[in-house]
Design a protein around this motif. Sequence first.
Motif, PDB file in Angstrom:
ATOM      1  N   LEU A  44       4.563  -4.370  -2.312  1.00 41.52           N
ATOM      2  CA  LEU A  44       3.105  -3.089  -2.766  1.00 41.52           C
ATOM      3  C   LEU A  44       2.850  -3.834  -3.294  1.00 41.52           C
ATOM      4  CD1 LEU A  44       3.430  -0.556  -3.176  1.00 41.52           C
ATOM      5  CD2 LEU A  44       4.649  -0.531  -4.985  1.00 41.52           C
ATOM      6  N   CYS A  59      10.004  -6.242  -2.127  1.00 45.52           N
ATOM      7  CA  CYS A  59      10.209  -7.623  -0.989  1.00 45.52           C
ATOM      8  C   CYS A  59      11.748  -8.817  -1.688  1.00 45.52           C
ATOM      9  CB  CYS A  59       9.050  -8.807  -0.833  1.00 45.52           C
ATOM     10  SG  CYS A  59       8.696  -9.606  -2.191  1.00 45.52           S
ATOM     11  N   CYS A  73       8.133 -12.270  -1.522  1.00 48.80           N
ATOM     12  CA  CYS A  73       6.096 -12.586  -1.442  1.00 48.80           C
ATOM     13  C   CYS A  73       5.887 -14.311  -2.090  1.00 48.80           C
ATOM     14  CB  CYS A  73       5.666 -11.850  -1.703  1.00 48.80           C
ATOM     15  SG  CYS A  73       6.029 -11.507  -3.600  1.00 48.80           S
TER      16      CYS A  73
HETATM   17 FE1  FES Z   1       5.780  -7.054  -4.629  1.00 47.36          FE
HETATM   18 FE2  FES Z   1       6.895  -9.404  -3.762  1.00 47.36          FE
HETATM   19  S1  FES Z   1       5.960  -7.648  -2.579  1.00 47.36           S
HETATM   20  S2  FES Z   1       7.340  -8.627  -5.500  1.00 47.36           S
END
Ligand code: FES
Length: 243
Positions: A44, A59, A73
């Motif tokens: 997100l 994620c 991420c």
């Molecule tokens: Fe939000 Fe990794 S996409 S913490």
Amino acid sequence: MPRTPPATQVRVVTLTIDGQALSAREDETIIEVCRENKIPIPSLCWMDGLSIVGACRLCVVEMAGSPRLSAACSTRVAEGMQITTNSERLQRYRRTLVEMLFAERNHVCSVCVSNGHCELQWLAQTCGVDHVRMPYRNHAYDVDSSHEMFRVDHNRCVLCTRCVRVCDEIEGAHTWDVMGRGSDCKVITDLARPWGDSDTCTSCGKCVQVCPTGALVKQGTSVGEMVKDQQFLPILARRRHIR
Ligand code: FES
């Protein structure tokens, strides 16, 4: 003849993701490798082309040898990593996170201009959220319609800060910022002045396009009409690095 400096060497590492043996550059993150190899991981706050904040935790993945979950991420790949992206534990965790986002603000999809084109709605569908198991906060947040082209509805905001980052890192205006703490945080324009009174906003609309929900939208859109185009971002971000 002047000599060109040697290019920085980037090593290639091998790792497994969901049992699949893969190779990747050592400067890549797990989410980048997953996206390249079409391995789905929900996200997100992350967006290709923006800096990484690791805020939403959707994620998260499991890593062999570590009891902790790691955000895909913000974790770089390393030689020999063994990653699981879709265990039952991860599904439970992600589902709870999405439910908490719904409970925190007022995401009433049936009357939202982003209905059908909303990343939060899509995440709820993919994570199997058909009801919310915690009490809704039911706090009424403001809607600022003072800008002649755009509107911000704080009831729909998930505090991903994509708007803050795109405005600062790509447009260079830094109109947006975050004010407050915890669940009462809110994104603000020009030190909490109405958006329409902002001296720094260039009305470029990048913040509207990257917003995952119906929080930032174009004026005049009705239920389900707000479709966003985010293709511009990786292109602009890469061109900035080439300069
Ligand atoms: Fe939000 Fe990794 S996409 S913490």
